[in-house]
Design a protein around this motif. Structure first.
Motif, short mmCIF file in Angstrom:
data_model
loop_
_atom_site.label_atom_id
_atom_site.label_comp_id
_atom_site.label_asym_id
_atom_site.label_seq_id
_atom_site.Cartn_x
_atom_site.Cartn_y
_atom_site.Cartn_z
N PRO A 108 0.84 -1.20 0.00
CA PRO A 108 0.00 0.00 0.00
C PRO A 108 0.87 1.25 0.00
O PRO A 108 2.01 1.22 0.46
CB PRO A 108 -0.80 -0.12 1.30
N MET A 109 0.30 2.33 -0.52
CA MET A 109 1.04 3.60 -0.61
C MET A 109 0.26 4.73 0.05
O MET A 109 -0.97 4.73 -0.01
CB MET A 109 1.30 3.96 -2.06
N PRO A 110 0.96 5.74 0.65
CA PRO A 110 2.41 5.86 0.75
C PRO A 110 2.99 4.98 1.84
O PRO A 110 2.34 4.70 2.84
CB PRO A 110 2.61 7.34 1.06
N THR A 111 4.25 4.56 1.63
CA THR A 111 4.94 3.73 2.61
C THR A 111 6.44 3.90 2.42
O THR A 111 6.89 4.81 1.71
CB THR A 111 4.50 2.26 2.50
N GLU A 303 6.83 22.74 1.68
CA GLU A 303 8.19 22.82 1.12
C GLU A 303 8.89 24.10 1.59
O GLU A 303 10.09 24.08 1.90
CB GLU A 303 8.15 22.76 -0.40
N TYR A 304 8.15 25.20 1.66
CA TYR A 304 8.73 26.47 2.14
C TYR A 304 9.23 26.31 3.56
O TYR A 304 10.36 26.72 3.89
CB TYR A 304 7.67 27.56 2.06
N LEU A 305 8.42 25.71 4.43
CA LEU A 305 8.83 25.56 5.82
C LEU A 305 10.03 24.62 5.94
O LEU A 305 10.95 24.87 6.73
CB LEU A 305 7.66 25.02 6.65
N LYS A 320 8.70 15.19 -1.94
CA LYS A 320 8.09 15.85 -3.09
C LYS A 320 7.47 14.80 -4.00
O LYS A 320 8.02 14.41 -5.04
CB LYS A 320 9.14 16.67 -3.86
N GLN A 321 6.33 14.28 -3.56
CA GLN A 321 5.63 13.26 -4.33
C GLN A 321 4.13 13.40 -4.08
O GLN A 321 3.71 13.95 -3.05
CB GLN A 321 6.11 11.86 -3.96
N PRO A 322 3.31 12.93 -5.03
CA PRO A 322 1.86 13.09 -4.88
C PRO A 322 1.35 12.52 -3.56
O PRO A 322 1.76 11.45 -3.13
CB PRO A 322 1.32 12.30 -6.08
N GLY A 323 0.47 13.28 -2.94
CA GLY A 323 -0.11 12.86 -1.67
C GLY A 323 0.69 13.27 -0.45
O GLY A 323 0.18 13.24 0.67
N LEU A 324 1.97 13.63 -0.66
CA LEU A 324 2.82 14.02 0.46
C LEU A 324 3.43 15.40 0.30
O LEU A 324 4.04 15.91 1.24
CB LEU A 324 3.95 13.00 0.64
N ASP A 325 3.28 16.01 -0.88
CA ASP A 325 3.99 17.27 -1.15
C ASP A 325 3.42 18.47 -0.39
O ASP A 325 3.98 19.57 -0.47
CB ASP A 325 4.06 17.56 -2.65
N ASP A 326 2.34 18.27 0.34
CA ASP A 326 1.81 19.33 1.21
C ASP A 326 1.98 18.97 2.69
O ASP A 326 1.36 19.57 3.56
CB ASP A 326 0.34 19.60 0.90
N LYS A 327 2.85 17.99 2.97
CA LYS A 327 3.02 17.49 4.33
C LYS A 327 4.49 17.47 4.72
O LYS A 327 5.38 17.53 3.86
CB LYS A 327 2.43 16.07 4.44
N LEU A 328 4.73 17.36 6.02
CA LEU A 328 6.08 17.26 6.58
C LEU A 328 6.11 16.11 7.57
O LEU A 328 5.17 15.91 8.33
CB LEU A 328 6.45 18.55 7.30
N ARG A 329 7.20 15.35 7.54
CA ARG A 329 7.40 14.31 8.55
C ARG A 329 8.45 14.80 9.53
O ARG A 329 9.56 15.16 9.13
CB ARG A 329 7.85 12.99 7.91
#
Length: 359
Positions: A108-111, A303-305, A320-329
């Motif tokens: 399953p994705m994302p992983t 990405e800015y942060l 920088k990938q679909p589904g994660l490009d607006d998130k931070l880990r």
């Protein structure tokens, strides 16, 4: 021009790990999910007293000392354990033993993106099945794909969610291939799937000493499975894949459960506080059963942060990938490191939220 590599290797992209600054660099490193606390004093004592004879001779080929220690801790026979140069090597061993060009690898994705990299090395047919927004396991789709290898990370990265043992049991019962349950972050949660290796011959549970035990630099992991499955994996592992130092230090670390558990307790408390502080800054936070948080900034400026925090000496992870490009880990650090992160975010977001600064 001469072609040195197989066509699938030429075509694939390399796995990109989190940035690793040089030793001594003054930086707050919250990007690779490392434990912020030092290893067990017992493990460090072993390291300080390494016998030169250990280095002169080849190590024990199956890391038997560590297998015996892990056996006692887990209540699993030692011949049900395979030891690897980090859990990543064991993922590679499974792929090498089970996957041929054109055979299916499913997850399953994302992983964890290394699953894709390892599969492409073997020219496998890769089937990625999207998680829903609530990260419930797409059980029917995974079972229908019936890969020769199916990977499930539980807890998962980068989402931090735990897959229930009941769901994993249902999946194992429907697969004819190998089910790899990657429990790299299992020390930070209560539930685990270890019981499934006794129920299903096709299940292997893989763990690491990198996270809970603060030994990411040692490179030591292990898998637990029915010996009928392990006998094929042993055929493709390197002859002496675990060096003598790693075996001795890892043995001391896994024997010191009290120290590991104390560090985990501190990290879980810090995780709760950091999640609260980030929510007050307007971040959406996914529930985490790991030592990191998946977060989504309110302004959609992930990405800015990431870049601005890096400029201020704070590393977090941006995908920088679909589904994660607006998130931070964000890895959970010490309370002091977490507070420095929060204060930097207050500055960058232009927030004057006194509740955060005084917390």
């Amino acid at each position: 021009m001469t072609k040195y590599f197989r066509s699938n290797v030429d075509a694939m992209a390399s796995y990109i790990p989190g940035e690793q600054p040089g030793r001594g660099t003054q930086i707050i490193k919250l990007n690779s999910n490392e434990n912020p606390y030092p290893p067990s004093p017992a493990a460090l004592a072993v390291l300080r007293n390494i016998d030169g004879e250990w280095l002169r001779r080849y190590p024990e080929p199956f890391a038997e000392e560590f297998r015996q220690a892990a056996s006692k801790v887990l209540g699993i026979p030692s011949d049900w354990i395979i030891v690897g140069n980090g859990s990543d090597e064991l993922l590679s061993v499974v792929i090498r033993a089970c996957v041929a060009p054109g055979r299916k690898v499913v997850y399953p994705m994302p992983t964890y993106v290394l699953y894709e990299t390892l599969s492409k090395m073997q020219a496998a047919e890769i089937i990625e099945i999207a998680y829903s927004e609530d990260y419930s396991l797409p059980l029917e789709e995974l079972a229908a794909a019936n890969g020769c290898v199916t990977f499930i990370a539980s807890p998962n990265s980068p989402s931090g969610h735990l897959v229930s043992t009941d769901d994993l049991r249902k999946l194992a019962s429907q697969l004819s291939g190998v089910l790899v349950i990657d429990e790299a972050y299992i020390d930070f949660t209560q539930e685990n799937a270890l019981t499934l290796v006794k129920e299903y011959e096709n299940v292997i549970v893989i763990r690491t000493l990198s996270k809970g035990y603060s030994l990411a630099g040692l490179r030591l992991g292990f898998g637990v499975a029915n010996p009928k499955l392990l006998q094929g994996l042993f055929k493709v592992k390197d002859s002496y894949n675990i060096d003598a130092i790693a075996c001795a230090v890892g043995t001391a670390a896994i024997n010191d459960q009290a120290y590991k558990n104390a560090c985990v307790t501190k990290i879980k408390a810090s995780r709760t506080k950091l999640a609260t502080d980030l929510k007050q800054l307007g971040f959406h936070i996914w529930d985490s059963q790991t030592n990191f948080l998946l977060t989504q900034p309110r302004e959609g400026n992930a990405e800015y942060l990431y870049q601005k925090l890096k400029e201020r000496g704070i590393l977090i992870r941006y995908f920088k990938q679909p589904g994660l490009d607006d998130k931070l880990r964000i890895t959970v650090g010490t309370d002091e490191q977490n507070q420095a992160l929060v204060e930097a975010l207050i500055y960058l977001l232009g927030s004057g939220d006194k509740r955060i600064r005084d917390s």
